[in-house]
Write an enzyme that holds these catalytic residues in place. Structure first.
Site, short mmCIF file in Angstrom:
data_model
loop_
_atom_site.label_atom_id
_atom_site.label_comp_id
_atom_site.label_asym_id
_atom_site.label_seq_id
_atom_site.Cartn_x
_atom_site.Cartn_y
_atom_site.Cartn_z
CD GLU A 64 -1.81 -2.40 1.29
OE1 GLU A 64 -2.68 -3.25 1.06
OE2 GLU A 64 -0.66 -2.69 1.71
CG HIS A 133 -9.96 -8.27 6.26
ND1 HIS A 133 -9.25 -9.05 7.13
CD2 HIS A 133 -9.37 -8.40 5.04
CE1 HIS A 133 -8.26 -9.63 6.47
NE2 HIS A 133 -8.31 -9.25 5.21
#
Length: 331
Positions: A64, A133
């Protein structure tokens, strides 16, 4: 003549927004993990690689920090990147790029360099994906000057916020609640860009303001319908944008109803709900007929088992019970 309505889903509305942006401006491209051959982790970009090719639908490594940094560089170089991060939890791996670079370069360059970057990510719980998540961290980003934070809940906003964000000269973060992707409804076939600066009254009312955003909007609307059966007329305010926060719309609603309940899937401590409560205290304290209340997620990492996850996040019964206490002083 009114536009024709077509049946679609939140997922398809987001895909249509991305496709429209790619067609409108050759500088626009999409990049992120699995956005190309796989069609997106949530199937949002399915079919776009075949239509636009690998230069504009770019699969990235699992890093990321690297691909958000690449998006910042591309934006500085004149492109209009849409960067997709799989979930908000994984955006923490790019915090340095987002907070220390994208949000600050305009200021630190003395106004010489804008960062016209859009970062999309999934947020929220309810899908049994466990703690790494499932959290709602958009309130964290709303703390940061230099970025805008959007939380589309409706099909119209899912379809329309992206292009407006791409036209902004500064970085914009769009948080898409994962529970909404399968939501179906009707959308005008000529639906296009929408403004992103104002909250929306999704249901007018006179007895209490229910203030929310994103994935909890429809639970809150359902709660308002149930409260109506008890002769409690609830107004539902969809914040839509968390930064800049439309504090004037919140204050106006409280002036009409004289009571407020904030529904936020984030944790209470240090949350966007706490900020909204503070703004109400600062702006319209003397309009209140009862203390401001809120319904938030349990202060714990998100559980995996469904019954525990359901208990951890705001649900309609908890919203109706809290509103009843605010209006009547009891349940």
């Amino acid at each position: 003549m009114s536009a024709k309505k077509v049946k679609t889903s939140y997922r398809e509305a987001v895909r249509a927004a991305i496709r429209d942006a790619l067609l409108r401006d050759e500088r626009v491209f999409l990049m992120g993990e699995d956005v190309g051959r796989y069609g997106g982790c949530f199937a949002v970009s399915k079919g776009l690689l075949e239509e636009f090719g690998p230069e504009r639908i770019r699969d990235t490594p699992l890093s990321e920090s690297a691909f958000v940094g690449a998006g910042i560089g591309a934006a500085m170089g004149g492109a209009r990147p849409i960067v997709e991060i799989m979930t908000v939890n994984f955006s923490l791996l790019a915090l340095d790029q987002i907070v220390n670079n994208a949000a600050t370069i305009l200021h630190m360059s003395g106004g010489q360099f804008n960062i016209p970057l859009v970062i999309r990510m999934t947020t929220g719980a309810g899908r049994q994906l466990a703690a790494q998540h499932s959290h709602s961290l958009e309130g964290w980003y709303a703390h940061i000057p230099g970025i805008k934070v959007l939380t589309p809940a409706t099909l119209e906003d899912a379809r329309g916020m992206l292009w407006t964000a791409l036209e902004d000269p500064d970085p914009v973060l769009i948080f898409e609640n994962g529970l909404l992707y399968n939501m179906e409804g009707e959308l005008a076939d000529d639906a296009g860009p929408v403004e992103i600066s104002q909250a929306a009254i999704r249901r007018p009312g006179t007895d209490i303001s229910l203030i929310t955003y994103g994935g909890t909007l429809f639970k809150t609307l359902q709660a308002a319908d149930e409260l109506a059966q008890e002769k409690i007329d609830a107004e539902v305010v969809d914040l839509r944008t968390l930064r800049p926060l439309d504090a004037a719309a919140v204050a106006d609603s409280v002036r009409r109803t004289h009571r407020a309940l904030i529904v936020d899937e984030g944790w209470k401590t240090g949350s966007i709900s706490a900020e909204i409560m503070a703004r109400i205290m600062e702006d319209v304290f003397y309009e209140l007929d009862a203390p401001v209340a809120r319904v938030c997620s349990a202060e714990a990492p998100m559980p995996y088992p469904k019954h525990l996850e359901d208990a951890a996040i705001p649900q309609t019964p908890a919203i109706t019970a809290a509103a009843r206490r605010v209006v009547r002083g009891h349940e």
